[in-house]
Design an enzyme around this catalytic site. Structure first.
Site, PDB file in Angstrom:
ATOM      1  N   CYS A  72       0.875  -1.178   0.000  1.00 59.42           N
ATOM      2  CA  CYS A  72       0.000   0.000   0.000  1.00 59.42           C
ATOM      3  C   CYS A  72       0.908   1.223   0.000  1.00 59.42           C
ATOM      4  CB  CYS A  72      -0.892  -0.025   1.244  1.00 59.42           C
ATOM      5  SG  CYS A  72      -1.921   1.453   1.400  1.00 59.42           S
ATOM      6  N   HIS A 162      -3.055  -3.591 -10.463  1.00 60.48           N
ATOM      7  CA  HIS A 162      -3.669  -2.333 -10.900  1.00 60.48           C
ATOM      8  C   HIS A 162      -4.121  -2.392 -12.351  1.00 60.48           C
ATOM      9  CE1 HIS A 162      -3.444   0.502  -7.609  1.00 60.48           C
ATOM     10  NE2 HIS A 162      -2.303  -0.066  -7.248  1.00 60.48           N
ATOM     11  N   GLU A 211     -10.665   1.407  -5.231  1.00 64.96           N
ATOM     12  CA  GLU A 211      -9.731   0.432  -4.673  1.00 64.96           C
ATOM     13  C   GLU A 211     -10.377  -0.920  -4.380  1.00 64.96           C
ATOM     14  OE1 GLU A 211      -6.838   0.991  -1.726  1.00 64.96           O
ATOM     15  OE2 GLU A 211      -6.824   3.171  -1.937  1.00 64.96           O
ATOM     16  N   CYS A 220      -4.736   6.779  -3.821  1.00 60.19           N
ATOM     17  CA  CYS A 220      -4.152   5.430  -3.870  1.00 60.19           C
ATOM     18  C   CYS A 220      -2.707   5.604  -4.356  1.00 60.19           C
ATOM     19  CB  CYS A 220      -4.942   4.532  -4.819  1.00 60.19           C
ATOM     20  SG  CYS A 220      -4.244   2.876  -4.959  1.00 60.19           S
ATOM     21  N   GLY A 223      -1.590   3.174  -7.003  1.00 60.65           N
ATOM     22  CA  GLY A 223      -2.367   3.522  -8.201  1.00 60.65           C
ATOM     23  C   GLY A 223      -1.785   4.723  -8.919  1.00 60.65           C
TER      24      GLY A 223
END
Ligand SMILES: N[C@H](CCC[C@H](N)C(=O)O)C(=O)O
Length: 275
Positions: A72, A162, A211, A220, A223
């Site tokens: 993350c 992703h 997400e 994100c 992302g």
């Protein structure tokens, strides 16, 4: 009672526990409980700071829906902030073990602001590693239908799974409708995060992310990196890009040593969770 701290990285918020506080508990169940916006503390995700054999410290990450994710981006910046605040690792450059590999983080505290520059590693385009259940070896700018629309999707592993699609109507696009639908497209056996992007110039891009496991978040980090990688690959973006997301801004640099992400994090609260 479980001692926790809460942080956010430009609006993507997380609850963090030390391993000794939660050892023996079911982390998936705990994440669903503590992340609940009404019956819990409320957050997009939960992290546990654990001992590591491979790095200075290990970050275990769960989404609000109780699913574990390999990495993350906003989370690891908040995690490094937590580590610094609690003096778990007393260095400005720390290595954090994650399921996506070790992330190297340069932390800096300036005028009360906490900044971190993270080497997020290199993107992976092989469909088996994303993972995707398709025959193609890579998945760049391929058409996928969602309800009444056709999106040109590029998929990659950038710390986690992703999908990226550039659109012209980012301001009005129904992120909930299309994000939720694309997240569970069967070509993604483990589902996917969905990034809707609009290039403003060669060094500025707007992004909204649906997400996996958390829904439409304010930001994100992985992302944002994924969008710049695909934007550069498809000629829309340069290698140093400012990414504007609903919660703020991230700065992404594509280098031969990895994708670097720089951004802030803030401590929101600390306390005890009554399980
Ligand atoms: N929802 C993601 C994990 C959190 C990623 C995001 N919060 C970030 O900042 O990178 C997944 O299931 O792969």
């Amino acid at each position: 009672m479980l001692k926790f701290e809460k942080y956010h990285g430009i609006g993507n918020d997380f609850i963090i526990f030390r391993e000794e506080e939660v050892a023996g508990l079911d982390y998936s169940e705990l994440a669903m409980k503590v992340c609940h916006r009404n019956f819990g503390i409320g957050a997009d995700g939960m992290m546990v700071a654990a001992k590591s054999e491979k790095a200075d410290i290990r970050m275990i990450f769960y989404n609000a829906d109780g699913s574990e994710a390999p990495m993350c981006g906003n989370g690891v910046r908040c995690f490094s902030h937590f580590v610094r605040n609690n003096k778990l690792v007393e260095k400005d450059l720390i290595a954090v073990e994650t399921l996506a590999g070790n992330m190297l983080i340069k932390t800096e505290e300036k005028d009360g602001r906490y900044l971190a520059r993270v080497n997020m590693g290199m993107p992976i385009f092989e469909t088996d590693s994303i993972p995707m259940s398709v025959s193609e070896k890579d998945y760049i700018e391929r058409k996928i239908e969602s309800y009444d629309r056709e999106f040109s999707i590029s998929a990659l592993f950038m710390g986690t799974t992703h999908s990226v699609t550039f659109v012209d109507d980012l301001e009005t696009l129904d992120i909930y409708k299309y994000g939720r639908n694309l997240e569970i497209n069967p070509i993604f056996p483990n589902k996917t995060n969905v990034n809707f992007a609009k290039a403003i110039s060669k060094d500025r891009v707007d992004v909204k992310t649906w997400e996996r496991g958390a829904g439409y978040t304010f930001a994100c980090g992985t992302g944002a990196c994924a969008v710049v990688v695909i934007g550069n690959l498809t000629g829309r973006l340069d290698k140093n890009v400012e990414v504007a997301v609903p919660g703020g801004k991230l700065f992404i640099e594509l280098t031969d040593d990895g994708v670097f992400m720089t951004g802030e994090s803030q401590k929101i609260a600390e306390g005890h969770y009554f399980k």
